[in-house]
Motif scaffolding. Structure first.
Motif, PDB file in Angstrom:
ATOM      1  N   SER A   2       0.818  -1.207   0.000  1.00  6.76           N
ATOM      2  CA  SER A   2       0.000   0.000   0.000  1.00  6.76           C
ATOM      3  C   SER A   2       0.852   1.257   0.000  1.00  6.76           C
ATOM      4  O   SER A   2       0.522   2.260  -0.655  1.00  6.76           O
ATOM      5  N   ASN A  50       2.045   2.474  -3.455  1.00  2.00           N
ATOM      6  CA  ASN A  50       1.076   3.109  -4.340  1.00  2.00           C
ATOM      7  C   ASN A  50      -0.184   3.395  -3.527  1.00  2.00           C
ATOM      8  O   ASN A  50      -1.093   2.592  -3.438  1.00  2.00           O
ATOM      9  N   SER A  51      -0.228   4.551  -2.941  1.00  2.00           N
ATOM     10  CA  SER A  51      -1.320   4.912  -2.034  1.00  2.00           C
ATOM     11  C   SER A  51      -2.643   5.113  -2.763  1.00  2.00           C
ATOM     12  O   SER A  51      -3.697   5.193  -2.140  1.00  2.00           O
ATOM     13  N   SER A  52      -2.598   5.223  -4.111  1.00  2.00           N
ATOM     14  CA  SER A  52      -3.833   5.457  -4.863  1.00  2.00           C
ATOM     15  C   SER A  52      -4.626   4.174  -5.100  1.00  2.00           C
ATOM     16  O   SER A  52      -5.765   4.220  -5.538  1.00  2.00           O
ATOM     17  N   LYS A  53      -4.029   3.021  -4.783  1.00  3.62           N
ATOM     18  CA  LYS A  53      -4.719   1.766  -5.020  1.00  3.62           C
ATOM     19  C   LYS A  53      -5.838   1.556  -4.004  1.00  3.62           C
ATOM     20  O   LYS A  53      -5.706   1.913  -2.841  1.00  3.62           O
TER      21      LYS A  53
END
Length: 469
Positions: free
Chosen positions: A87, A90-93
């Protein structure tokens, strides 16, 4: 019921994943829902299930849903750490995408391979049944598991297992789950079965997956019909036992003690065998075998009664008078030594002395009259013996109706007791007297089955056994 591994096509059915920590009763739940002791492997040790297994539940010939038995999540902390790492990259997932990336990144022999099997099945499923052993304290690892499973964005139904005598622990678990905004839980003890609990489980799933509502309702209706038929078949089988034993006679042609003892022994042997055959049939009706039956508070093990119907102490255990004249010595269970159509000895003698009583009278009592003249007497099971026979079959039926197919713990005791829920039918003595007067009713026949007096007795026996009388 069909069992496959996770690699096979699951079609377009509702898919339910049974998940949770190791050794909480996941496989046990599926066994109970399948009414089968053959699914999976159950041991009193952690980590028995090592891969995903699937079983399909049917309503008749129509497949309704797939149950997926998953391995236990053994290292929740390591799994949580791995997911946080993914996570962070890539915090946008979305949360489900984090789980998908985790599954894709795990190779064979990875320390988290087992956890990956669980998450993979969770992502493929429509509903999650999270099994909780309420006997366990609410540890951090369990809360982590729930948090991880919630990332899949699938409906979660917590199922509380092993709830008997653990009210305080159950309340603690409910409070902790409320912190995750999870309130739609269910109590379903896989060892102490309740059909109503199973019905509520399907209804909760039904409320969460509208697309499958009608099919689940079909399953609920089918299961209810089958359950009623099972219980009715079992009650009828016990009714047949009582009728068969009450109508049975052993004749003796002399007054010697040896003749009496021989007839009494034959009678006992008949009653024992009749009860044993009934026991075997009841096990088969509820899909239990001689190898897995070990009933709590019932002296049965490996399909055999451990306490003989005529054993010393059994009468006392049922609150019967062990000193009554009909039950002296070894003749217990053979207290009535003369049967003449239910008539007293004097009335029978009077009938035997009357030559012109008419054909209808002779047709009804001719055999008894002839036997009396020839000196033949009959031994038959007395009322006390029949009472014990009925009450312990009633106990057995109750236990079988509430025994989960995951039950394997043997809890033997050596006494028989009658609970407040067990009772005799009303007019019991009158019923037994009527049966004893009709030895021809011992075996099924059109004449017997269509007789209104017999039908009334059968109905009363069945209703009492099923708690409707």
């Amino acid at each position: 019921m069909k069992v496959t591994n996770e690699s096979q096509n699951v079609h377009a059915l509702l898919n339910v994943a049974v998940v949770g920590h190791t050794n909480t009763g996941k496989t046990s739940l599926i066994r109970t829902m399948l009414r089968s002791t053959q699914f999976g492997e159950i041991e009193d040790a952690a980590g028995t299930t090592r891969h995903v297994e699937r079983a399909t539940i049917y309503a008749g010939n129509e497949a309704i849903l797939n149950l997926h038995d998953t391995p236990g999540i053994e290292d929740a902390h390591a799994l949580q750490k791995q997911l946080k790492t993914i996570s962070a990259r890539n915090s946008s997932k979305f949360t489900a995408e984090v789980l998908e990336e985790f599954v894709a990144s795990i190779s064979i022999d990875d320390p988290l391979e087992q956890e990956a099997k669980v998450i993979r099945q969770v992502l493929r499923s429509d509903v999650l049944l999270y099994i909780i052993d309420v006997r366990e304290p609410v540890l951090e690892k369990y809360l982590i598991e729930i948090e991880i499973l919630s990332k899949a964005m699938k409906p979660i139904i917590p199922v509380f297992n092993f709830i008997a005598e653990h009210t305080e622990e159950l309340a603690t678990w409910r409070k902790k789950l409320a912190a995750f905004n999870i309130h739609a839980s269910l109590e379903f003890d896989t060892v102490a079965f309740s059909f109503e609990a199973e019905k509520r489980l399907y209804q909760k799933i039904q409320s969460l997956v509208e697309l499958h509502y009608d099919k689940l309702q079909k399953l609920i209706n089918h299961r209810a019909k089958v359950w009623d038929q099972l219980c009715l078949s079992a009650a009828k089988r016990i009714g047949d036992l009582i009728v068969s034993v009450a109508c049975h006679r052993e004749s003796k042609h002399s007054q010697s003690d040896n003749a009496v003892n021989t007839a009494a022994q034959k009678l006992k042997d008949f009653v024992r065998k009749a009860e044993q055959h009934c026991l075997q049939d009841l096990l088969a009706i509820f899909n239990f075998s001689e190898n897995d039956i070990a009933l709590q508070k019932i002296p049965v093990s490996n399909g055999q009664w451990q306490i003989d119907l005529f054993a010393p102490g059994v009468l006392k255990a049922y609150g019967l008078d062990v000193g009554s004249a009909a039950l002296k010595g070894a003749a217990a269970g053979a207290g009535i030594d003369l049967m003449v159509g239910g008539l007293s000895l004097g009335a029978a003698s009077a009938l035997g002395a009357i030559a012109g009583t008419g054909w209808s009278t002779f047709k009804r009592y001719g055999k008894e009259i002839k036997a009396k003249i020839q000196g033949t007497q009959w031994l038959c099971a007395d009322e006390n013996t029949l009472q014990i026979l009925f009450l312990r079959q009633q106990q057995l039926l109750s236990k079988l109706m509430h025994r989960g197919h995951a039950a394997y713990h043997i809890d033997q005791i050596n006494t028989v007791t009658v609970s407040a829920t067990e009772k005799l039918p009303s007019d019991w003595s009158s019923m037994i007297s009527t049966l004893q007067q009709n030895p021809a009713w011992q075996k099924p026949s059109a004449a017997r089955n269509q007789n209104p007096h017999y039908q009334a007795i059968e109905t009363k026996l069945i209703n009492t056994l099923l708690g409707n009388g």
